[in-house]
Design a protein around this motif. Sequence first.
Motif, PDB file in Angstrom:
ATOM      1  N   THR A 137       0.845  -1.185   0.000  1.00  0.00           N
ATOM      2  CA  THR A 137       0.000   0.000   0.000  1.00  0.00           C
ATOM      3  C   THR A 137       0.885   1.243   0.000  1.00  0.00           C
ATOM      4  OG1 THR A 137      -0.077   0.024   2.419  1.00  0.00           O
ATOM      5  CG2 THR A 137      -1.813  -1.210   1.274  1.00  0.00           C
ATOM      6  N   ASP A 138       0.284   2.399  -0.204  1.00  0.00           N
ATOM      7  CA  ASP A 138       1.049   3.651  -0.196  1.00  0.00           C
ATOM      8  C   ASP A 138       1.769   3.874   1.135  1.00  0.00           C
ATOM      9  OD1 ASP A 138       0.418   4.235  -2.810  1.00  0.00           O
ATOM     10  OD2 ASP A 138      -1.304   5.496  -2.300  1.00  0.00           O
ATOM     11  N   PRO A 139       1.096   3.658   2.293  1.00  0.00           N
ATOM     12  CA  PRO A 139       1.816   3.828   3.564  1.00  0.00           C
ATOM     13  C   PRO A 139       3.027   2.904   3.697  1.00  0.00           C
ATOM     14  CG  PRO A 139      -0.553   3.799   3.964  1.00  0.00           C
ATOM     15  CD  PRO A 139      -0.349   3.416   2.527  1.00  0.00           C
ATOM     16  N   VAL A 140       2.907   1.682   3.186  1.00  0.00           N
ATOM     17  CA  VAL A 140       4.030   0.736   3.243  1.00  0.00           C
ATOM     18  C   VAL A 140       5.175   1.238   2.357  1.00  0.00           C
ATOM     19  CG1 VAL A 140       4.784  -1.602   2.640  1.00  0.00           C
ATOM     20  CG2 VAL A 140       2.606  -1.263   3.820  1.00  0.00           C
ATOM     21  N   GLN A 141       4.848   1.682   1.153  1.00  0.00           N
ATOM     22  CA  GLN A 141       5.872   2.171   0.225  1.00  0.00           C
ATOM     23  C   GLN A 141       6.563   3.418   0.757  1.00  0.00           C
ATOM     24  OE1 GLN A 141       3.696   2.699  -3.426  1.00  0.00           O
ATOM     25  NE2 GLN A 141       3.934   0.561  -4.046  1.00  0.00           N
ATOM     26  N   ASN A 142       5.838   4.229   1.514  1.00  0.00           N
ATOM     27  CA  ASN A 142       6.394   5.487   2.006  1.00  0.00           C
ATOM     28  C   ASN A 142       7.095   5.359   3.356  1.00  0.00           C
ATOM     29  OD1 ASN A 142       5.385   6.858  -0.240  1.00  0.00           O
ATOM     30  ND2 ASN A 142       3.425   7.270   0.745  1.00  0.00           N
ATOM     31  N   CYS A 143       6.998   4.191   3.978  1.00  0.00           N
ATOM     32  CA  CYS A 143       7.639   3.983   5.278  1.00  0.00           C
ATOM     33  C   CYS A 143       9.135   3.724   5.084  1.00  0.00           C
ATOM     34  CB  CYS A 143       6.986   2.816   6.016  1.00  0.00           C
ATOM     35  SG  CYS A 143       7.695   2.501   7.649  1.00  0.00           S
ATOM     36  N   LYS A 144       9.964   4.552   5.684  1.00  0.00           N
ATOM     37  CA  LYS A 144      11.408   4.443   5.510  1.00  0.00           C
ATOM     38  C   LYS A 144      11.999   3.211   6.179  1.00  0.00           C
ATOM     39  CE  LYS A 144      12.121   9.425   4.971  1.00  0.00           C
ATOM     40  NZ  LYS A 144      12.783  10.644   5.497  1.00  0.00           N
ATOM     41  N   LYS A 145      11.268   2.623   7.119  1.00  0.00           N
ATOM     42  CA  LYS A 145      11.786   1.450   7.823  1.00  0.00           C
ATOM     43  C   LYS A 145      11.404   0.130   7.141  1.00  0.00           C
ATOM     44  CE  LYS A 145      12.450   3.005  12.581  1.00  0.00           C
ATOM     45  NZ  LYS A 145      12.182   2.685  14.001  1.00  0.00           N
ATOM     46  N   ILE A 146      10.587   0.203   6.105  1.00  0.00           N
ATOM     47  CA  ILE A 146      10.138  -1.023   5.426  1.00  0.00           C
ATOM     48  C   ILE A 146      10.791  -1.126   4.054  1.00  0.00           C
ATOM     49  CG2 ILE A 146       8.167  -2.299   4.511  1.00  0.00           C
ATOM     50  CD1 ILE A 146       6.414  -0.965   6.601  1.00  0.00           C
ATOM     51  N   ARG A 147      11.365  -2.291   3.789  1.00  0.00           N
ATOM     52  CA  ARG A 147      12.010  -2.550   2.498  1.00  0.00           C
ATOM     53  C   ARG A 147      11.381  -3.797   1.890  1.00  0.00           C
ATOM     54  NH1 ARG A 147      17.009  -4.912   1.479  1.00  0.00           N
ATOM     55  NH2 ARG A 147      17.408  -5.055   3.721  1.00  0.00           N
ATOM     56  N   VAL A 148      11.131  -3.761   0.580  1.00  0.00           N
ATOM     57  CA  VAL A 148      10.425  -4.853  -0.102  1.00  0.00           C
ATOM     58  C   VAL A 148      11.374  -5.573  -1.058  1.00  0.00           C
ATOM     59  CG1 VAL A 148       8.453  -5.479  -1.547  1.00  0.00           C
ATOM     60  CG2 VAL A 148       8.265  -3.544   0.043  1.00  0.00           C
ATOM     61  N   LEU A 149      11.442  -6.909  -0.921  1.00  0.00           N
ATOM     62  CA  LEU A 149      12.249  -7.733  -1.827  1.00  0.00           C
ATOM     63  C   LEU A 149      11.351  -8.386  -2.866  1.00  0.00           C
ATOM     64  CD1 LEU A 149      14.645  -9.557   0.682  1.00  0.00           C
ATOM     65  CD2 LEU A 149      15.065  -7.454  -0.602  1.00  0.00           C
ATOM     66  N   PRO A 150      11.818  -8.508  -4.107  1.00  0.00           N
ATOM     67  CA  PRO A 150      10.978  -9.067  -5.167  1.00  0.00           C
ATOM     68  C   PRO A 150      10.957 -10.596  -5.150  1.00  0.00           C
ATOM     69  CG  PRO A 150      13.107  -8.477  -6.073  1.00  0.00           C
ATOM     70  CD  PRO A 150      13.139  -8.072  -4.624  1.00  0.00           C
ATOM     71  N   THR A 151       9.797 -11.149  -5.456  1.00  0.00           N
ATOM     72  CA  THR A 151       9.671 -12.608  -5.585  1.00  0.00           C
ATOM     73  C   THR A 151       9.464 -13.026  -7.034  1.00  0.00           C
ATOM     74  OG1 THR A 151       7.289 -12.443  -5.152  1.00  0.00           O
ATOM     75  CG2 THR A 151       8.716 -12.887  -3.265  1.00  0.00           C
ATOM     76  N   ALA A 152       9.305 -12.058  -7.936  1.00  0.00           N
ATOM     77  CA  ALA A 152       9.032 -12.384  -9.346  1.00  0.00           C
ATOM     78  C   ALA A 152      10.083 -13.302  -9.969  1.00  0.00           C
ATOM     79  CB  ALA A 152       8.886 -11.099 -10.163  1.00  0.00           C
ATOM     80  N   PRO A 153      11.397 -13.080  -9.741  1.00  0.00           N
ATOM     81  CA  PRO A 153      12.376 -14.001 -10.342  1.00  0.00           C
ATOM     82  C   PRO A 153      12.169 -15.448  -9.897  1.00  0.00           C
ATOM     83  CG  PRO A 153      13.459 -12.005  -9.589  1.00  0.00           C
ATOM     84  CD  PRO A 153      12.054 -11.935  -9.067  1.00  0.00           C
ATOM     85  N   MET A 154      11.846 -15.651  -8.619  1.00  0.00           N
ATOM     86  CA  MET A 154      11.640 -17.006  -8.109  1.00  0.00           C
ATOM     87  C   MET A 154      10.366 -17.622  -8.673  1.00  0.00           C
ATOM     88  SD  MET A 154      11.500 -18.319  -4.150  1.00  0.00           S
ATOM     89  CE  MET A 154      10.134 -17.242  -3.697  1.00  0.00           C
ATOM     90  N   PHE A 155       9.268 -16.864  -8.660  1.00  0.00           N
ATOM     91  CA  PHE A 155       8.006 -17.405  -9.174  1.00  0.00           C
ATOM     92  C   PHE A 155       8.081 -17.658 -10.674  1.00  0.00           C
ATOM     93  CE2 PHE A 155       5.965 -15.898  -5.203  1.00  0.00           C
ATOM     94  CZ  PHE A 155       5.218 -17.036  -4.919  1.00  0.00           C
ATOM     95  N   ALA A 156       8.751 -16.778 -11.408  1.00  0.00           N
ATOM     96  CA  ALA A 156       8.883 -16.975 -12.846  1.00  0.00           C
ATOM     97  C   ALA A 156       9.635 -18.274 -13.145  1.00  0.00           C
ATOM     98  CB  ALA A 156       9.615 -15.785 -13.474  1.00  0.00           C
ATOM     99  N   GLN A 157      10.719 -18.516 -12.405  1.00  0.00           N
ATOM    100  CA  GLN A 157      11.497 -19.738 -12.617  1.00  0.00           C
ATOM    101  C   GLN A 157      10.684 -20.968 -12.209  1.00  0.00           C
ATOM    102  OE1 GLN A 157      14.775 -19.791 -14.048  1.00  0.00           O
ATOM    103  NE2 GLN A 157      14.005 -21.882 -14.314  1.00  0.00           N
ATOM    104  N   ALA A 158       9.925 -20.859 -11.103  1.00  0.00           N
ATOM    105  CA  ALA A 158       9.100 -21.984 -10.656  1.00  0.00           C
ATOM    106  C   ALA A 158       8.030 -22.321 -11.691  1.00  0.00           C
ATOM    107  CB  ALA A 158       8.460 -21.650  -9.310  1.00  0.00           C
TER     108      ALA A 158
END
Length: 338
Positions: free
Chosen positions: A288-309
């Motif tokens: 969500t926007d609050p999550v994206q704007n929170c400086k203490k939260i970092r998001v790692l991508p899962t697309a490479p893993m799911f694409a390979q699976a």
Amino acid sequence: MPNYVEPKLIAGNSNTPLATAIARRMSMHRGMSVDLVKARVERFNDGEIFVEVYENVRGEDMFLVQSTSNPANDNLMELLIMADALRRSSASRITAVIPYFGYARQDRRTKARTPITAKLVANMLVEAGVERVLTMDLHAAQIQGFFDIPVDNLYASPIFALDIKEKFKDRLGDIMIVSPDVGGVARARELAKRINAPLSIVDKRREKPGEVAEMTVIGEVKDKICIIVDDMCDTAGTLCKAAELLLSYGATEVHAYVSHGVLSGPAVERITNSVMENLVITDSIAATDPVQNCKKIRVLPTAPMFAQAILNIWNGTSVSSLFETGTMEPIYEGFFRG
């Protein structure tokens, strides 16, 4: 290799950015464009869901990407109705790609006259026409046994291990992996083994869901960089309390790595005001926007893993190879640097 011409992706509305990223990654692997099948998912005035698939899917190997996150009931119904639409359109096989499997917390009867909703959801998916499930970090491993169809449960720990090795490369000897409860020890131990770190446990006792009565630390965390590992973070109350407790026991820093950032209610505000240095989550649930704007939260991508699976399932090759950090390293090559 199966006789299908190409694997085809279709997505609901729960996490369109992830579905698009998976398609983009599959295009890179195959050297040809892999696009999401065009469809519309709409609602009537009373909230009923209507689905129409615009492309021919007869005889195709379909991968339906949809997390059953908030709003869980709407997203679950979208998944079921889209699966039914594909089945009635004569798709050869329907694989439900569910990065976050909702209702997984209700996996057993904890007291009299309560449901096992995870089993109910499994039954509904099969009845709707799903023939295989691909998910990540189920809340309880036994949920795989609720299905009479193949279930591939991926793990975020190889991605977390790569990130930790990069972010703490000069301080790996000071890291202590922490399980926030006794039930999560196996998950925390798995990550601890990957980075060769010791393990500690926060023993918590709940009086009722969402409220913790008492917490104690099992293990020596003094002068350690503590990394709390869990499969999901909902309201973040327990996580923030655990971070305070670890610092009171002498930890120098507290970080958290959580597979699914549910982050409902006051979660983002609590994390912002907490003593934790940062919270790392995956994009299994659309931020969500609050999550994206929170400086203490970092998001790692899962697309490479799911694409390979997805490609491995389509090719009939091993999915379990993706459980290994060494296999994930080339898939995520260059991502964690810089």
